[in-house]
Enzyme design. Structure first.
Site, PDB file in Angstrom:
ATOM      1  CG  ASP A   1      -3.013   0.593  10.471  1.00 49.17           C
ATOM      2  OD1 ASP A   1      -3.865   0.651  11.377  1.00 49.17           O
ATOM      3  OD2 ASP A   1      -3.209   0.854   9.288  1.00 49.17           O
TER       4      ASP A   1
ATOM      5  CD  GLN B   1      -2.968   1.097   2.315  1.00 44.88           C
ATOM      6  OE1 GLN B   1      -3.618   0.101   2.536  1.00 44.88           O
ATOM      7  NE2 GLN B   1      -2.536   1.493   3.622  1.00 44.88           N
TER       8      GLN B   1
ATOM      9  NE  ARG C   1      -7.500   5.367   9.134  1.00 47.33           N
ATOM     10  CZ  ARG C   1      -8.229   4.312   9.402  1.00 47.33           C
ATOM     11  NH1 ARG C   1      -8.678   4.274  10.840  1.00 47.33           N
ATOM     12  NH2 ARG C   1      -8.394   3.302   8.911  1.00 47.33           N
ATOM     13  CB  SER C   2      -6.177   6.863   2.917  1.00 45.56           C
ATOM     14  OG  SER C   2      -7.273   6.175   3.106  1.00 45.56           O
TER      15      SER C   2
ATOM     16  CD  GLU D   1       1.432   0.815   8.616  1.00 45.26           C
ATOM     17  OE1 GLU D   1       2.101   1.747   8.715  1.00 45.26           O
ATOM     18  OE2 GLU D   1      -0.109   1.274   8.816  1.00 45.26           O
TER      19      GLU D   1
ATOM     20  CD  GLU E   1      -1.973   7.813   3.273  1.00 43.76           C
ATOM     21  OE1 GLU E   1      -0.765   7.904   3.696  1.00 43.76           O
ATOM     22  OE2 GLU E   1      -2.831   7.058   3.975  1.00 43.76           O
TER      23      GLU E   1
ATOM     24  CE  LYS F   1       0.945   5.479   7.914  1.00 48.94           C
ATOM     25  NZ  LYS F   1       0.752   4.013   7.317  1.00 48.94           N
TER      26      LYS F   1
ATOM     27  CE  LYS G   1      -4.135   4.131  10.179  1.00 46.63           C
ATOM     28  NZ  LYS G   1      -4.700   2.891   9.203  1.00 46.63           N
TER      29      LYS G   1
HETATM   30  P1  PGA Z   1      -6.156   4.131   5.567  1.00 45.97           P
HETATM   31  O1  PGA Z   1      -4.736   3.454   5.445  1.00 45.97           O
HETATM   32  O2  PGA Z   1      -6.414   5.277   6.398  1.00 45.97           O
HETATM   33  O3  PGA Z   1      -7.015   3.886   4.342  1.00 45.97           O
HETATM   34  O4  PGA Z   1      -6.731   2.931   6.517  1.00 45.97           O
HETATM   35  C1  PGA Z   1      -3.672   4.060   6.288  1.00 45.97           C
HETATM   36  C2  PGA Z   1      -2.801   2.954   6.655  1.00 45.97           C
HETATM   37  O5  PGA Z   1      -3.054   1.671   6.307  1.00 45.97           O
HETATM   38  O6  PGA Z   1      -1.977   3.241   7.394  1.00 45.97           O
HETATM   39 ZN    ZN Z   2      -1.504   0.705   7.593  1.00 42.66          ZN
END
Ligand code: PGA
Ligand code: ZN
Length: 438
Positions: A317, A166, A371-372, A291, A209, A393, A342
């Site tokens: 995560d 990702q 978050r994305s 991660e 992102e 991050k 998060k």
């Molecule tokens: P997400 O991605 O906000 O789409 O969950 C961020 C991540 O996986 O670290």
């Molecule tokens: Zn992640």
């Protein structure tokens, strides 16, 4: 007499996040007139064990509207906290949690709950004339600017799944300040774009992102491009700048077959096969952090991975979902040595902070994460500094929902000068296999 910090008014409404998806915004006003406001973020590659956002369904906004969550924020949740002292964060958060009455916060919406939790914290800080990072810090602690993990190339759910992994990020290792670290990351992003262009790849596509979203044949090709970018920017690969990856393996795990599908490479591999692949990547590239190396409930695999990938920060995560019970399990088993935090995965600031403290008490590193789907808010940056998470991050060095966080940290560092510390590379978990064990 009512305290000037008593919550007097709650007002929530529907706004849009950086992907154009509806999200909850809220403003809290205290009796003394101080205000706090927030627009909450939302993920795309969400873990099963996250707190649950409330979405309307139906036809509005393709079913993604949050009108119901807004009604709950203005109604049941507001009634639960009106009159409470906003500076008593844990009491406010506990009342929000009790009003929803369920661990996942699905009934009233974790998006509605988080909005009021953060707006209350902002209002309390404003009432005392303090920046949020100072209000969030324990008395006597020095502000700590975090080591940034900066997105360069995206794949997976954040870039049309052109490659499986990702996120490919850089971690400046020798920068002596946060500002210098951002400059290093900027240079690497620009140089990686030139490397990709030279290889005939389009760099016009920007991922969720703010990273580059090239269509690459393999995951290794992305690691190769970032490595060449680091060198082309004039840095010593692995010495000045390291690489971090978010594999987000839950996203390509096949629960029926119990294996992982590398779609870009047309391969299905077992957990052991994926760990072996990651070991090979780690041998070829200067990877300092990985991660979500395996699926979110593969505790056994995670323990093996933590042993097999020694020397690397192994960050959970989806594995932890900012949940203290899951982090507790990880500590007990020796699964992962760092926790991605998060706030919207768990729903309140008190719960997120408890996870940071729990991780630190067990010797695990913490990375506060956006978050994305983000917003123009920058409260996350203040929390990183005040809570002393050590790492952060929030995406790449462009797009305003990303730069708002970097800019807030740049402002705090510029303002505080010698009055703050910079975490630097020492905050990365150096995995010795057994180090994460309690
Ligand atoms: P997400 O991605 O906000 O789409 O969950 C961020 C991540 O996986 O670290
Ligand atoms: Zn992640």
């Amino acid at each position: 007499m009512t305290s000037k910090r008593a919550i007097a008014d709650v007002f929530a409404w529907e706004a849009l996040d950086s992907r154009g998806t509806p999200t909850v915004a809220a403003e809290i006003t205290l009796a003394g007139g101080a205000r706090g406001s927030v627009i909450v973020p939302s993920g795309a590659s969400t873990g099963t064990h996250e707190a649950s956002e409330l979405r309307d369904g139906g036809t509005r906004y393709g079913g993604r509207g949050v009108a119901g969550a807004v009604v709950n924020a203005n109604g049941e949740l507001a009634r639960a906290i009106i009159g409470l002292d906003a500076s008593e964060q844990s009491r406010v958060d506990e009342s929000l949690r009790q009003a929803s009455g369920d661990d996942s916060l699905a009934r009233l919406g974790a998006n509605a709950v988080l909005a009021l939790s953060v707006a209350s914290a902002q209002a309390a800080a404003a009432a005392d004339g303090q920046p949020l990072y100072a209000a969030a810090a324990r008395p006597g602690t020095r502000p700590l600017l975090p080591l940034p993990m900066v997105n360069i190339i995206s794949g997976g759910a954040h870039a049309g799944r052109s490659i499986d992994v990702q996120d490919f990020l850089v971690v400046p290792l020798t920068a002596s300040s946060f500002a210098e670290a951002i400059e290093v990351a900027w240079n690497v992003r620009a140089a990686t774009a030139r490397v990709l262009e030279d290889g005939g790849h389009s760099v016009a596509l920007i991922a969720d992102e703010g990273g580059l979203g090239p269509v690459l044949p393999t995951n290794r090709a992305a690691l190769e491009a970032v490595s060449r970018g680091i060198e082309r920017a004039g840095y010593a690969l692995g010495e000045d700048v390291g690489i971090a990856i978010d594999i987000a393996a839950t996203q390509f795990y096949n629960p029926h077959r119990g294996d992982y599908r590398l779609a870009a490479e047309d391969r299905d591999i077992s957990a052991a096969g994926l760990i072996k692949e990651l070991q090979e990547w780690a041998a070829s590239f200067p990877i300092v952090s990985m991660e979500d190396v395996l699926a979110e409930d593969d505790w056994e695999g995670w323990v093996l991975a933590t042993e097999a990938l020694s020397g690397i920060q192994l960050l959970g995560d989806d594995l932890f979902c900012t949940n203290k019970h899951r982090v507790g399990t990880g500590i007990q088993l020796g699964a992962a040595n760092a926790v991605l935090v998060k706030p919207n995965q768990i729903g309140t600031l008190s719960d997120a902070r408890e996870v940071v403290d729990l991780a630190h008490s067990a010797g695990l590193a913490t990375v506060l994460s956006a978050r994305s789907g983000e917003t123009e808010d920058s409260w996350l940056s203040d929390l990183a500094v005040g809570w002393g998470t050590g790492q952060i991050k929030v995406g790449s060095t462009m797009r305003s929902e990303r730069t708002s966080k970097w800019n807030r940290l740049l402002a705090i560092e510029a303002r505080l000068g010698d009055g703050a510390d910079y975490a630097g590379r020492g905050t990365l978990a150096a995995n010795s296999g057994a180090s994460a064990r309690a």
